[in-house]
Scaffold this active site. Sequence first.
Site, PDB file in Angstrom:
ATOM      1  N   HIS A 264       0.863  -1.186   0.000  1.00 32.80           N
ATOM      2  CA  HIS A 264       0.000   0.000   0.000  1.00 32.80           C
ATOM      3  C   HIS A 264       0.892   1.226   0.000  1.00 32.80           C
ATOM      4  O   HIS A 264       1.936   1.238   0.637  1.00 32.80           O
ATOM      5  CB  HIS A 264      -0.895   0.032   1.248  1.00 32.80           C
ATOM      6  CG  HIS A 264      -2.060   0.961   1.083  1.00 32.80           C
ATOM      7  ND1 HIS A 264      -1.965   2.314   1.334  1.00 32.80           N
ATOM      8  CD2 HIS A 264      -3.317   0.740   0.642  1.00 32.80           C
ATOM      9  CE1 HIS A 264      -3.140   2.884   1.064  1.00 32.80           C
ATOM     10  NE2 HIS A 264      -3.977   1.944   0.649  1.00 32.80           N
ATOM     11  N   ASP A 321      -7.995  -5.172  -0.112  1.00 31.41           N
ATOM     12  CA  ASP A 321      -8.441  -6.046  -1.205  1.00 31.41           C
ATOM     13  C   ASP A 321      -8.101  -7.515  -0.985  1.00 31.41           C
ATOM     14  O   ASP A 321      -8.602  -8.377  -1.700  1.00 31.41           O
ATOM     15  CB  ASP A 321      -7.812  -5.572  -2.527  1.00 31.41           C
ATOM     16  CG  ASP A 321      -8.404  -4.236  -2.936  1.00 31.41           C
ATOM     17  OD1 ASP A 321      -7.642  -3.270  -3.108  1.00 31.41           O
ATOM     18  OD2 ASP A 321      -9.646  -4.148  -3.018  1.00 31.41           O
TER      19      ASP A 321
HETATM   20  C1  SDX Z   1      -6.279  -0.126  -3.078  1.00 29.50           C
HETATM   21  O1  SDX Z   1      -4.406   4.388  -2.311  1.00 29.50           O
HETATM   22  C2  SDX Z   1      -5.358   3.793  -1.652  1.00 29.50           C
HETATM   23  O2  SDX Z   1      -5.744   4.168  -0.575  1.00 29.50           O
HETATM   24  C3  SDX Z   1      -5.949   2.590  -2.366  1.00 29.50           C
HETATM   25  C4  SDX Z   1      -6.969   1.769  -1.569  1.00 29.50           C
HETATM   26  C5  SDX Z   1      -8.218   2.568  -1.313  1.00 29.50           C
HETATM   27  O3  SDX Z   1      -8.891   2.294  -0.302  1.00 29.50           O
HETATM   28  O4  SDX Z   1      -8.587   3.409  -2.175  1.00 29.50           O
HETATM   29  O5  SDX Z   1      -6.403   1.371  -0.349  1.00 29.50           O
HETATM   30  C6  SDX Z   1      -7.407   0.525  -2.347  1.00 29.50           C
HETATM   31  O6  SDX Z   1      -6.090   0.153  -4.230  1.00 29.50           O
HETATM   32  C7  SDX Z   1      -5.392  -1.078  -2.324  1.00 29.50           C
HETATM   33  C8  SDX Z   1      -4.205  -1.581  -3.209  1.00 29.50           C
HETATM   34  C9  SDX Z   1      -4.728  -2.709  -4.094  1.00 29.50           C
HETATM   35  N1  SDX Z   1      -3.677  -3.116  -5.064  1.00 29.50           N
HETATM   36  C10 SDX Z   1      -2.994  -4.257  -4.924  1.00 29.50           C
HETATM   37  O7  SDX Z   1      -3.113  -5.025  -3.978  1.00 29.50           O
HETATM   38  C11 SDX Z   1      -2.046  -4.538  -6.100  1.00 29.50           C
HETATM   39  C12 SDX Z   1      -0.713  -5.033  -5.561  1.00 29.50           C
HETATM   40  N2  SDX Z   1      -0.060  -3.909  -4.848  1.00 29.50           N
HETATM   41  C13 SDX Z   1       0.930  -3.144  -5.573  1.00 29.50           C
HETATM   42  O8  SDX Z   1       0.679  -2.985  -6.932  1.00 29.50           O
HETATM   43  C14 SDX Z   1       1.373  -1.882  -4.826  1.00 29.50           C
HETATM   44  O9  SDX Z   1       1.689  -2.271  -3.547  1.00 29.50           O
HETATM   45  C15 SDX Z   1       0.439  -0.701  -4.755  1.00 29.50           C
HETATM   46  C16 SDX Z   1      -0.078  -0.288  -6.089  1.00 29.50           C
HETATM   47  C17 SDX Z   1      -0.700  -0.982  -3.851  1.00 29.50           C
HETATM   48  C18 SDX Z   1       1.253   0.464  -4.142  1.00 29.50           C
HETATM   49  O10 SDX Z   1       2.191   0.825  -5.069  1.00 29.50           O
HETATM   50  P1  SDX Z   1       3.347   1.899  -4.692  1.00 29.50           P
HETATM   51  O11 SDX Z   1       3.031   2.601  -3.428  1.00 29.50           O
HETATM   52  O12 SDX Z   1       3.610   2.694  -5.920  1.00 29.50           O
HETATM   53  O13 SDX Z   1       4.540   0.967  -4.322  1.00 29.50           O
HETATM   54  P2  SDX Z   1       5.634   0.491  -5.365  1.00 29.50           P
HETATM   55  O14 SDX Z   1       4.951  -0.098  -6.563  1.00 29.50           O
HETATM   56  O15 SDX Z   1       6.610   1.590  -5.555  1.00 29.50           O
HETATM   57  O16 SDX Z   1       6.308  -0.712  -4.547  1.00 29.50           O
HETATM   58  C19 SDX Z   1       7.411  -0.475  -3.670  1.00 29.50           C
HETATM   59  C20 SDX Z   1       8.256  -1.705  -3.772  1.00 29.50           C
HETATM   60  C21 SDX Z   1       8.641  -2.043  -5.223  1.00 29.50           C
HETATM   61  O17 SDX Z   1       9.850  -2.765  -5.170  1.00 29.50           O
HETATM   62  P3  SDX Z   1      11.229  -1.917  -5.478  1.00 29.50           P
HETATM   63  O18 SDX Z   1      11.026  -1.246  -6.827  1.00 29.50           O
HETATM   64  O19 SDX Z   1      11.378  -0.928  -4.336  1.00 29.50           O
HETATM   65  O20 SDX Z   1      12.322  -2.989  -5.497  1.00 29.50           O
HETATM   66  O21 SDX Z   1       7.525  -2.852  -3.295  1.00 29.50           O
HETATM   67  C22 SDX Z   1       7.323  -3.761  -4.371  1.00 29.50           C
HETATM   68  C23 SDX Z   1       7.568  -3.000  -5.659  1.00 29.50           C
HETATM   69  O22 SDX Z   1       8.023  -3.896  -6.674  1.00 29.50           O
HETATM   70  N3  SDX Z   1       5.935  -4.197  -4.280  1.00 29.50           N
HETATM   71  C24 SDX Z   1       5.514  -5.449  -4.451  1.00 29.50           C
HETATM   72  C25 SDX Z   1       4.128  -5.407  -4.209  1.00 29.50           C
HETATM   73  N4  SDX Z   1       3.760  -4.152  -3.920  1.00 29.50           N
HETATM   74  C26 SDX Z   1       4.878  -3.405  -3.969  1.00 29.50           C
HETATM   75  N5  SDX Z   1       6.176  -6.581  -4.768  1.00 29.50           N
HETATM   76  C27 SDX Z   1       5.422  -7.708  -4.857  1.00 29.50           C
HETATM   77  N6  SDX Z   1       4.069  -7.751  -4.637  1.00 29.50           N
HETATM   78  C28 SDX Z   1       3.418  -6.615  -4.309  1.00 29.50           C
HETATM   79  N7  SDX Z   1       2.105  -6.644  -4.099  1.00 29.50           N
END
Ligand code: SDX
Length: 382
Positions: A264, A321
């Site tokens: 998140h 989620d």
């Molecule tokens: C919702 O914003 C909100 O409040 C949203 C929400 C709401 O109520 O409206 O809470 C609802 O959308 C919840 C999120 C649902 N999405 C998912 O579950 C999809 C999987 N999650 C990721 O795509 C990600 O964690 C996000 C989109 C939720 C957050 O993305 P960020 O903040 O841009 O984080 P990032 O992509 O920069 O990740 C940071 C690091 C990265 O690694 P590095 O580049 O630092 O090496 O963490 C890794 C990412 O690759 N990472 C993951 C991961 N989530 C982040 N690696 C594996 N699996 C994951 N799920």
Amino acid sequence: STGFITFDPGFKNTGITKSSISFIDGEKGELLYRGYPIEQIINQCSFIETSYLILNGELPNTAQLKSFSEKIKKFNSIHKEINKILDNIPNSYHPMGILSSLTYILDAFINSLREEDLYLHLLAKLPILAALTYRKKIGVPPTYADPHLDYTSNLLKMFFSIPNQSYELNPIISDALNKILILHADHEQNCSTTTVRLLGSAHAGLFSSISAGMSALWGKLHGGANQAVIEMLEAILKSGGNIKKWIEKAKNKKDPFRLMGFGHRIYKNFDPRAKIAKKVAENVIQQLGISDPILELAKEVERKALQDSYFLEKKLYPNIDFYSGIIYQAIGIPKEMFTVMFALGRLPGWMAHWKEMKSNKDPIGRPRQIYIGYKKRNIKKN
Ligand code: SDX
């Protein structure tokens, strides 16, 4: 930053407005709606009371709640032309595409000029559009709202009642739906809420702004994640339940796969909503006496991921989620409809932010960019 422009893709460190609707403490894993902790709201309020709180800033007293509910019931029908439009949308189209299209065109049939009424129209009509979309998908004739029922019971009856059969309301299911809708009601500047505010800042109409919010929510990284979580868990089950393999896949930078329902932007601790959703999922499955291998698998995935240094170092915890789909499935809602349910829950938040953006008199949203293209040059036609 270059001079006065700060490079901040994804607005990770940008406060785009001032808001008093919800507050998130990502370090502590806390969420407040108008100052009340989500843990108190979930146990003491209904979704419609929470909608009133989010829209108006205070919890309603008995009289205010009664009048709010009555006013919503006044608008709980849709123009017959909407049914004709729905009949002409291909059945293969995703319910989120149908919902955002119908929300957009609703505007053509609403002639209330009072802004307060527009919020009530949407609260009344979105559950109808969602139920009609679901019934179209499963080939069941359309149905109408039942003004004798409370908000969530009416929603369930519109979804599941079968013509010429009596519909048994199940309080366990109604309670679980209330809770899961409350958990989605607002979440400060998430992608879809900021989308709604951005459109509103250009003075676009409420219905088109909400429809755009739905389109943003549909994205798999945002609200579409709840459907992707169940599809991921089903794939893990189908491939023999080797959780470790999927966790390694999610850690592999070369692989676009992410562990859906984890991570998140703000919560660097447990998403408080995920904790509550996990308990609601366990209760509703236990009370309904259904055994759901997906819930057991989800708990195992959570346990294994949170033992893995990659997830711990990157502070990737389950978000809302991860467990929400298990609750929807337990109350009979299929995975294609999960993000539609997220939209029904988020509606009060979207509308409160649209209303606040107008009362803030926020300027039109127009961010800058860091230009990395060609320097000025002349066309030389040979
Ligand atoms: C919702 O914003 C909100 O409040 C949203 C929400 C709401 O109520 O409206 O809470 C609802 O959308 C919840 C999120 C649902 N999405 C998912 O579950 C999809 C999987 N999650 C990721 O795509 C990600 O964690 C996000 C989109 C939720 C957050 O993305 P960020 O903040 O841009 O984080 P990032 O992509 O920069 O990740 C940071 C690091 C990265 O690694 P590095 O580049 O630092 O090496 O963490 C890794 C990412 O690759 N990472 C993951 C991961 N989530 C982040 N690696 C594996 N699996 C994951 N799920």
